[in-house]
Design a protein around this motif. Structure first.
Motif, short mmCIF file in Angstrom:
data_model
loop_
_atom_site.label_atom_id
_atom_site.label_comp_id
_atom_site.label_asym_id
_atom_site.label_seq_id
_atom_site.Cartn_x
_atom_site.Cartn_y
_atom_site.Cartn_z
N ARG A 387 0.48 -1.53 -0.03
CA ARG A 387 -0.22 0.13 0.20
C ARG A 387 1.12 0.95 0.13
O ARG A 387 1.94 1.85 1.07
N GLU A 409 -1.82 -1.49 -4.08
CA GLU A 409 -2.54 -1.00 -4.05
C GLU A 409 -1.76 0.69 -3.71
O GLU A 409 -1.71 0.87 -2.46
N ILE A 412 -4.36 4.58 -0.96
CA ILE A 412 -5.43 3.36 -0.67
C ILE A 412 -6.45 4.90 0.43
O ILE A 412 -6.05 5.79 0.29
N GLY A 470 -7.62 0.16 -4.21
CA GLY A 470 -7.28 0.85 -2.47
C GLY A 470 -8.36 1.73 -1.98
O GLY A 470 -8.38 1.84 -1.20
#
Length: 681
Positions: A387, A409, A412, A470
């Motif tokens: 992320r 991602e 996010i 995300g």
């Protein structure tokens, strides 16, 4: 201060700007390749990229003048380092050069009672709640150094020495601190729960400090964050650093990964691990080898937390009684030219504040290879996140010309905070529910773990693209709109100890400009440039060079207000953004140290100038205000002090590296304003 937008292709450089109108509702097509309300130059790498970039450029200072003075301290042991930090608190030390590796663990320092009292800013870090698994840390212990009451300090190593077994905590009474060319290591151990919650060891916590530059350092992996930023810190930049480790089945036998996994292997071999709770047991029992687990362990799950809690929405008062105005709304962080390897999240995660990312490389590919190739690790391993940026509670984070590899991602969170309150405690889940988070990635590339590659913007296709997998959009009202900040209406009348009961309302800085110009290399060159120059000892400088904050390339745009020294002038807000140098009178000058002209000198000098009178002359001199004259540039009146034109003048005789002095001459009164300049071959 507002951004520096030069209204022409100033001085031959490629300048990219975009102004974004305050659009109502969602935008059906919002493909962009620049960040709104920001100004950048895209060019090939040169020495000017090594100048302090981003928010820290607004507050950190050059300390090269301290070389060879009593304010310069070399340290080669833990005790010498502690004494230098203590003396920095009284202003007696402005530079600390680390000349040998420092072992700062609580046990290895072995301070006596007198020293514990003397160095009261050093404390023992609590042991892990589940006990130690790293023999290195069992022997060394872990310390926390709470650095406070310092205004102006550079800590560096000319040879890339290592600091081990300690967290540096930069408190709110610290201002203007620079940390460069240091390796930070051995603050990690195997967590057999896989949750990474048993201890809070972090390499550096910027805990309320202001004007912080962390540059050309290397951070392996830690138990919690790598560098976290809390309690209203502002004007912070991390640049040219290397974060994380490549996954390797045969790491160095002296490393924390090797020592800790060998420790776990011995427990596994003797049957002393709990088969139902031990992550190591489960992986080994289903076929993962010790060395494969070593490769898996080279992963850091939480990198840059920015904003310690939702509670810090208003004035934050620390235990020492120091009040930090506006709490999380003060947070300002730049991430530039960093290399991230096998990292999982918080890149960065920001509450309410502002983040700006450019020319960073994020690569999780070797960790992903372990997950893909070892079934037992993929089955039981918790470390699978990839992320990137996460804006919360009204934060704004913008990324430009970054590369994400094996990332699923890059962006996010939720556009509206009320759609992402799972980890928020009452009453903040209600108070912040109407906050709109502004997130944007432009001119970047992401390759997912499945190998799919996408290049573009997170606003492409109305927010549906590989950057936003995300992201939880609400009504997509922020697509096509950009705000560099948010503020809570009526916060000046709110109390942290007695928060309101109704949700906050917000105003957003749609017309706010990024307060500095920035440079990027082209997207195609990000990975190679960062791999070559990010990290410890990637540039070879003498000690005085490490103490500078600006490095000038003659053929790149030099902002006038970034001078090394001056006489008589003042900086002021510019109508073109940022600042210009003004209030210039006859005999005044500005100087720029170590400008590199190369072996073939320039033929012309270009300057962005304005004058509300008849103007004056800029003399270009080398090495002093009375030094060799290599060119003169007459400037006529332009019709106003903020009416800017580009002036070109001939120059000759400048080769090699020199201090450049721009000396101003003319009649009485104010002569002209200068916004920026460069030399042309």
């Amino acid at each position: 201060m507002i951004k520096k937008v030069l209204r022409s292709l100033m001085l031959g450089s490629l300048l990219v700007t975009l102004t974004c109108s305050n659009l109502a509702g969602k935008a059906e097509a919002a493909a962009v390749n620049t960040i709104p309300n920001a100004s950048k130059v895209e060019q090939g790498y040169d020495s000017s990229f090594l100048s302090v970039p981003g928010f820290a450029s607004l507050g950190v200072k050059d300390r090269s003048s301290y070389a060879g003075t009593s304010y310069y301290r070399t340290v080669s042991s833990g005790r010498e380092f502690l004494q230098a930090i203590l003396d920095a608190g009284s202003g007696a030390v402005k530079v600390i050069e680390v000349t040998d590796n420092l072992n700062l663990g609580w046990t290895e320092l072995a301070l006596n009672s007198t020293e514990i009292s003397k160095y009261s800013f050093v404390t023992k870090y609590p042991d892990p709640s589940n006990g130690f698994t790293n023999p290195l840390l069992i022997t060394s212990g872990v310390s926390k150094l709470s650095i406070a009451n310092i205004d102006g300090l550079t800590i560096f190593s000319a040879s890339g020495k290592t600091i081990k077994h300690a967290e540096l905590k930069l408190q709110s009474s610290v201002n203007d601190i620079v940390i460069r060319n240091l390796n930070f290591d051995e603050m990690w151990q195997w967590d057999d729960t896989g949750e990474h919650k048993e201890v809070g060891w972090t390499f550096i916590k910027v805990n309320g400090a202001n004007n912080v530059w962390i540059d050309h350092c290397k951070f392996s992996i830690a138990a919690d964050g790598m560098i976290d930023m809390e309690n209203g810190s502002t004007n912070v930049t991390y640049s040219w650093n290397e974060f994380g480790l490549a996954a390797a089945q045969n790491p160095a036998t002296s490393s924390s990964i090797y020592k800790s996994i060998e420790y776990m292997e011995q427990k596994y071999a003797t049957g002393s691990l709990n088969s139902s709770t031990s992550l190591y047991y489960k992986m080994r029992n289903e076929g993962a080898t010790k060395n494969q687990i070593m490769a898996y362990a080279a992963y850091h799950s939480k990198v840059h937390l920015v904003g310690s809690g939702d509670k810090d929405y208003t004035n934050y008062v620390g235990s020492n009684g120091v009040e930090i105005k506006d709490g999380n709304q003060r947070l300002r962080l730049t991430l530039a030219y960093n290399r991230y390897t096998n990292v999982g999240s918080r890149l960065p995660m920001i509450r309410q504040g502002v983040g700006h990312l450019f020319n960073n490389s994020f690569d999780n590919s070797t960790h992903q290879n372990v997950l893909d190739s070892v079934t037992a690790i993929s089955k039981y391993g918790h470390d699978k996140l990839s992320r990137g940026m996460n804006a919360r509670n009204g934060a704004s984070i913008a990324g430009d010309t970054n590369v994400y590899n094996a990332f699923n991602e890059p962006l996010i969170g939720a556009e509206r905070q009320g759609d992402d309150t799972a980890n928020m405690n009452a009453p903040f889940d209600v108070l912040f529910k109407d906050a709109m988070n502004h997130s944007l990635i432009v001119n970047s590339t992401v390759t997912t773990s499945s190998g799919t590659t996408y290049t573009g913007s997170s606003w492409d296709n109305n927010g549906v693209n590989a950057f936003t997998s995300g992201m939880n959009w609400n009504n997509k009202a922020t697509i096509g709109q950009w705000a560099w900040s948010s503020s809570i209406v009526g916060i000046e009348n709110m109390s942290k100890s007695n928060p309101p009961s109704t949700p906050f309302t917000f105003t957003y800085g749609y017309n706010e400009q990024l307060p500095y110009a920035y440079k990027t290399v082209p997207l195609s060159g990000v990975v190679s440039t960062v791999n070559q120059y990010a990290g410890v000892s990637k540039v070879s400088w003498n000690t005085a060079e490490w103490l500078k904050t600006n490095y000038y390339d003659a053929y790149s745009t030099i902002e006038a207000e970034r001078y090394t020294s001056m006489s008589g002038v003042k900086n002021e807000a510019s109508s073109e953004g940022g600042q210009n140098v003004g209030y210039i009178e006859n005999g005044d000058y500005i100087a720029f140290n170590n400008v590199n002209f190369g072996s073939v000198g320039p033929t012309s000098f270009e300057a962005r100038v304005a004058s509300g009178t008849s103007g004056g002359t800029i003399e270009i001199r080398l090495d002093s205000s009375t030094g060799t004259l290599v060119g003169t540039c007459p400037v006529a009146g332009t019709g106003g002090w903020q009416t800017w034109v580009t002036k070109t003048c001939a120059i000759s005789g400048a080769t090699g590296t020199h201090n450049v002095y721009l000396k101003f001459t003319g009649s009485s009164g104010y002569l002209l304003n200068l916004n920026g300049f460069k030399f042309i071959k």
